[in-house]
Write an enzyme that holds these catalytic residues in place. Structure first.
Site, mmCIF file in Angstrom:
data_model
loop_
_atom_site.group_PDB
_atom_site.id
_atom_site.type_symbol
_atom_site.label_atom_id
_atom_site.label_comp_id
_atom_site.label_asym_id
_atom_site.label_seq_id
_atom_site.Cartn_x
_atom_site.Cartn_y
_atom_site.Cartn_z
ATOM 1 N N LYS A 149 0.861 -1.195 0.000
ATOM 2 C CA LYS A 149 0.000 0.000 0.000
ATOM 3 C C LYS A 149 0.886 1.229 0.000
ATOM 4 C CE LYS A 149 1.020 1.144 4.430
ATOM 5 N NZ LYS A 149 1.821 2.351 4.783
ATOM 6 N N GLY A 185 10.783 -2.193 5.943
ATOM 7 C CA GLY A 185 11.067 -0.860 6.447
ATOM 8 C C GLY A 185 10.924 0.197 5.384
ATOM 9 N N GLY A 191 4.268 -4.235 4.038
ATOM 10 C CA GLY A 191 4.420 -5.620 3.600
ATOM 11 C C GLY A 191 4.135 -6.650 4.672
ATOM 12 N N ASP A 236 -1.953 -1.141 10.744
ATOM 13 C CA ASP A 236 -2.501 -1.064 9.386
ATOM 14 C C ASP A 236 -2.932 -2.423 8.845
ATOM 15 O OD1 ASP A 236 0.053 -2.042 9.148
ATOM 16 O OD2 ASP A 236 0.728 -0.627 7.629
ATOM 17 N N GLY A 250 7.706 1.592 4.376
ATOM 18 C CA GLY A 250 6.458 2.346 4.423
ATOM 19 C C GLY A 250 5.381 1.796 3.517
ATOM 20 N N LEU A 251 5.500 0.506 3.156
ATOM 21 C CA LEU A 251 4.566 -0.108 2.212
ATOM 22 C C LEU A 251 3.673 -1.178 2.841
ATOM 23 C CD1 LEU A 251 6.994 -0.451 -0.831
ATOM 24 C CD2 LEU A 251 5.337 1.374 -0.380
#
Length: 272
Positions: free
Chosen positions: A8, A96, A101, A136, A98-99
């Protein structure tokens, strides 16, 4: 069974308050993008516990007890009985970055095991389990663009507001500590919600949508800030760092012509 957890991006990220439970309240918009891990699991009668093997971009995943996939399975086993699993997780989503995973992997195993073994755990309960694993994780259960508040677990669908735009997603290979990023930000409230601002034309977002982690990340890792500047230099309507970094995305009308020094950082490009 083989499934493909996706990444994301965050279209805006505001830190609005520090909470008494040690977390922070945020305001953001999660948007799914086409970078995928591969997650395979099979039931095995020969196992005495769940077994996880990781490959690919798997640095930092060696401690199986800390892996979010294993944590997710442990929560499911508190509610239902099902066979021990042999799991192969191939990481393509950088760590690390910001996606999201790790959160995506955990949510994907929750959904997939619930369906595959017909555990019949209701959607609302799966959402609660996801929220208990990571802030998240809940987003990846429904996996549709969503405006998020609270720790990131309070969600409302925002629609496919980027549909038709061309996205370039860059990752410089730097690991930004989420804990440090939160520790170096100052919470603040805002008079206009992100959910309202995204109704504006994309080329007006630059002065209205921010990521509160950028000042810290750009100061510590100047390359991240440089990549954001590059996105605008080569025609982006909007660019931002995702999450606590280090990935940066640019939103374009059409595919941009980028130099090799930028292309080497691309992990996704295409229309969404």
């Amino acid at each position: 069974m083989i499934v493909f957890p996706n990444a994301k991006i965050n279209v805006g990220l505001r830190i609005t308050a520090r909470r008494n439970d040690g977390y922070h309240d945020i305001e953001t918009i999660f948007y799914p993008v086409g970078v995928f891990d591969a997650l395979e699991f099979i039931a095995s009668d020969s196992l005495i516990s769940d077994e996880l093997v990781t490959t690919g971009n798997n640095g930092g995943l060696e401690n199986i007890d800390q892996n979010l996939v294993i944590k997710a399975l442990s929560r499911l086993r508190e509610l239902r009985s099902f066979p021990w699993l042999k799991i192969h997780l191939h990481k393509a989503i950088p760590l690390g970055a910001g996606l999201g995973g790790g959160s995506s992997d955990a949510s994907c195993i929750l959904k997939s095991v619930n369906k595959f073994f017909s555990l019949n755990i209701p959607h609302g309960e799966i959402m609660q389990i996801a929220a208990s694993i990571g802030s998240d994780c809940s987003f990846f259960i429904d996996n549709v663009p969503a405006f998020a508040t609270g720790r990131g677990e309070i969600l409302s669908p925002s629609g496919q507001f980027l549909k038709g735009y061309f996205i370039v997603l860059l990752n410089p290979g730097l690991h930004v500590s989420t804990k440090e990023a939160y520790g170096n930000c100052k919470p603040a409230t805002h008079p206009v919600s992100l959910s309202t601002i995204i109704s504006m034309p994309v080329n007006e977002w630059k002065d209205n949508i921010k990521n509160d982690f950028e000042d810290y990340a750009f100061a510590k890792y100047p390359l991240i800030g440089q990549l954001k500047e590059d996105m605008y230099r080569y025609g982006a309507l909007f660019s931002l760092m995702s999450g606590s970094g280090s990935s940066v995305f640019g939103i374009f009308k059409d595919r941009p012509s980028l130099p090799e020094r930028i292309k080497k950082h691309i992990i996704f490009e295409g229309r969404v």
